[in-house]
Design an enzyme around this catalytic site. Structure first.
Site, short mmCIF file in Angstrom:
data_model
loop_
_atom_site.label_atom_id
_atom_site.label_comp_id
_atom_site.label_asym_id
_atom_site.label_seq_id
_atom_site.Cartn_x
_atom_site.Cartn_y
_atom_site.Cartn_z
N HIS A 15 -34.93 -115.12 -43.64
CA HIS A 15 -35.86 -114.76 -42.95
C HIS A 15 -36.27 -113.15 -43.95
CE1 HIS A 15 -34.51 -116.67 -39.45
NE2 HIS A 15 -36.02 -116.60 -39.10
N ARG A 45 -36.64 -106.92 -47.45
CA ARG A 45 -35.07 -107.57 -47.84
C ARG A 45 -35.21 -109.18 -47.19
NH1 ARG A 45 -31.34 -108.30 -43.33
NH2 ARG A 45 -32.47 -106.80 -42.10
N TYR A 46 -35.18 -109.78 -48.30
CA TYR A 46 -34.97 -111.34 -48.20
C TYR A 46 -33.57 -111.64 -47.60
CZ TYR A 46 -39.93 -112.01 -49.52
OH TYR A 46 -41.07 -111.97 -49.85
N CYS A 47 -33.57 -112.05 -46.36
CA CYS A 47 -31.98 -112.17 -45.83
C CYS A 47 -31.99 -113.84 -46.09
CB CYS A 47 -32.01 -111.72 -44.66
SG CYS A 47 -30.28 -112.05 -43.75
N ILE A 48 -31.24 -114.22 -46.91
CA ILE A 48 -31.10 -115.64 -47.10
C ILE A 48 -29.72 -116.35 -46.76
CG2 ILE A 48 -31.69 -117.49 -49.02
CD1 ILE A 48 -34.00 -115.76 -48.10
#
Length: 145
Positions: A101, A114-117
């Site tokens: 997300h 913030r690309y939380c991967i």
């Protein structure tokens, strides 16, 4: 065309559940959470280029965090209202793999995202292996570092 069983065998159960069924790995358990080597991150399913170590930061959230994809066109965003939350899901463009997300609480100086991967959705290609692995065109990302 690879079958679901073949894909599961190739990438593993957790990576399959994350990329194909939008599962989430437990926080602080992923291989790339506390990992800051020089290189690029690609989709574990398709090998398509997604993120660079240059844009990775420690957000403390328990998953790898990036301020941006290498190019915006490399990922797609989708509304996600699962679990009673309103979030933006991130998928790889070509394979449609669930990656994680994106949130608007990232470093302001890097654009605020913030690309939380999920680590399980990624494969890391070390800088010194990029040419050998077929990613030579992306070596220039690191020219000024």
């Amino acid at each position: 065309m690879e079958t679901s069983d073949e894909l599961k065998q190739r990438i593993g159960e957790l990576s399959y559940e994350v990329t194909q069924h939008a599962a989430t790995e437990s926080p602080f358990t992923g291989e790339y959470d506390d990992f800051f080597e020089k290189g690029i991150y690609v989709d574990i399913v398709s090998g398509e280029v997604l993120f660079s170590s240059l844009d990775k930061f420690n957000s403390g959230c328990g998953w790898p965090a990036f301020s941006k994809p290498i190019e915006n066109r490399m990922v797609t965003n989708h509304d996600d209202s699962s679990y009673g939350m309103r979030r933006v899901e991130v998928k790889s463009r070509e394979a449609g793999s669930h990656l994680g997300h994106v949130f608007s609480d990232g470093p302001k100086e890097a654009g605020g995202l913030r690309y939380c991967i999920n680590s399980a959705a990624l494969k890391f290609i070390p800088y010194d292996q990029m040419e050998k692995e077929g990613y030579a065109q992306w070596l220039t990302l690191f020219d000024e570092t």
